[in-house]
Scaffold this motif. Structure first.
Motif, PDB file in Angstrom:
ATOM      1  N   GLU A 166       2.273   1.862  -3.470  1.00 49.58           N
ATOM      2  CA  GLU A 166       1.316   2.480  -4.395  1.00 49.58           C
ATOM      3  C   GLU A 166       1.298   3.997  -4.219  1.00 49.58           C
ATOM      4  O   GLU A 166       1.366   4.759  -5.189  1.00 49.58           O
ATOM      5  CB  GLU A 166      -0.077   1.908  -4.172  1.00 49.58           C
ATOM      6  CG  GLU A 166      -0.225   0.466  -4.613  1.00 49.58           C
ATOM      7  CD  GLU A 166      -1.560  -0.149  -4.213  1.00 49.58           C
ATOM      8  OE1 GLU A 166      -2.380   0.565  -3.582  1.00 49.58           O
ATOM      9  OE2 GLU A 166      -1.767  -1.321  -4.529  1.00 49.58           O
ATOM     10  N   ASP A 167       1.216   4.434  -2.964  1.00 53.62           N
ATOM     11  CA  ASP A 167       1.173   5.874  -2.691  1.00 53.62           C
ATOM     12  C   ASP A 167       2.456   6.561  -3.140  1.00 53.62           C
ATOM     13  O   ASP A 167       2.422   7.635  -3.758  1.00 53.62           O
ATOM     14  CB  ASP A 167       0.959   6.123  -1.200  1.00 53.62           C
ATOM     15  CG  ASP A 167      -0.405   5.654  -0.713  1.00 53.62           C
ATOM     16  OD1 ASP A 167      -1.317   5.476  -1.563  1.00 53.62           O
ATOM     17  OD2 ASP A 167      -0.559   5.461   0.495  1.00 53.62           O
ATOM     18  N   SER A 200       2.868   7.002  -6.885  1.00 58.62           N
ATOM     19  CA  SER A 200       2.114   8.177  -7.347  1.00 58.62           C
ATOM     20  C   SER A 200       2.884   9.461  -7.080  1.00 58.62           C
ATOM     21  O   SER A 200       2.921  10.363  -7.927  1.00 58.62           O
ATOM     22  CB  SER A 200       0.753   8.233  -6.649  1.00 58.62           C
ATOM     23  OG  SER A 200      -0.014   7.116  -6.979  1.00 58.62           O
ATOM     24  N   SER A 211       0.822  -1.209   0.000  1.00 66.08           N
ATOM     25  CA  SER A 211       0.000   0.000   0.000  1.00 66.08           C
ATOM     26  C   SER A 211       0.856   1.259   0.000  1.00 66.08           C
ATOM     27  O   SER A 211       0.562   2.221  -0.718  1.00 66.08           O
ATOM     28  CB  SER A 211      -0.969  -0.002   1.179  1.00 66.08           C
ATOM     29  OG  SER A 211      -0.262  -0.079   2.393  1.00 66.08           O
ATOM     30  N   ASP A 212       1.927   1.276   0.800  1.00 68.33           N
ATOM     31  CA  ASP A 212       2.821   2.434   0.792  1.00 68.33           C
ATOM     32  C   ASP A 212       3.510   2.580  -0.567  1.00 68.33           C
ATOM     33  O   ASP A 212       3.727   3.699  -1.048  1.00 68.33           O
ATOM     34  CB  ASP A 212       3.877   2.319   1.893  1.00 68.33           C
ATOM     35  CG  ASP A 212       3.289   2.508   3.278  1.00 68.33           C
ATOM     36  OD1 ASP A 212       2.140   2.982   3.376  1.00 68.33           O
ATOM     37  OD2 ASP A 212       3.979   2.179   4.261  1.00 68.33           O
TER      38      ASP A 212
END
Length: 198
Positions: free
Chosen positions: A53-54, A57, A50-51
């Protein structure tokens, strides 16, 4: 891939020029081309899907904001993007150290639907990434960077030199030392954890 395919024929340099001239579709093509490599690089550094992915971006947001300053190698934006990813990860680690003090005050995550197989696969991936990071932590920082760029992200020595802003000879010598140390360390580490480093 078909060489006559216009998507294949257009190189990063042309796409980046178009993006810098205000054509968001061209930058979108660059994102599609390199997002997976950047994402994998970030994940291997931090070990959290999840980190990653952020932060991926954030890398592309930073790239868009500084699109006029990019230096391409072999008509590829990937070395510059990975260098940017390295800075983003370092900044995130500093933020995480600060946030760590406040984590115990936060409420637990809400329940999600049962996705046992997907969750199990992610846990396994994160556990493997932790093992590899532990192995890499035994190397000097400059050799860790070489493993991350050349072994994991697939950059050649010249591209890694640009990403690290060091001479090509320095990259080659660090690469040789990192390989030797990893061979020496692999005696104490399960071989399946090293399969991506060989």
């Amino acid at each position: 891939m078909n060489a006559d395919d216009p998507e294949v024929a257009v190189g990063d340099e042309e796409l980046w020029r178009r993006g810098a001239d205000g054509e968001p579709e061209a930058f979108g093509d660059l994102f599609d081309r390199h997002a997976t490599a950047v994402y994998n690089f970030v994940f291997r550094r931090i070990g959290s899907w999840s980190d990653a992915e952020d932060l991926t971006s954030l890398v592309f947001l930073h790239a868009w904001r500084r699109r006029g300053e990019v230096v391409l190698v072999h008509d590829s934006a990937l070395p510059w993007l990975l260098r940017t990813a390295d800075f983003v990860v370092r900044n995130e680690r500093r933020r995480q150290r600060f946030r760590w003090l406040n984590l115990h005050r936060q409420a637990p995550a809400t329940d999600e639907p049962d996705h046992a197989d997907r969750v199990a696969a992610r846990i396994d991936d994160e556990r493997d990434a932790r093992r590899l990071r532990e192995l890499l932590r035994r190397l000097p920082r400059h050799e860790q960077e070489i493993v991350e760029l050349c072994f994991w992200s697939g950059l050649d020595a010249q591209s890694a030199a640009v990403a690290l802003d060091v001479p090509l000879g320095t990259v080659k010598s660090r690469l040789a030392r990192a390989r030797k140390r990893l061979r020496d360390l692999s005696v104490a580490v399960p071989s399946e954890s090293l399969e991506n480093l060989s």
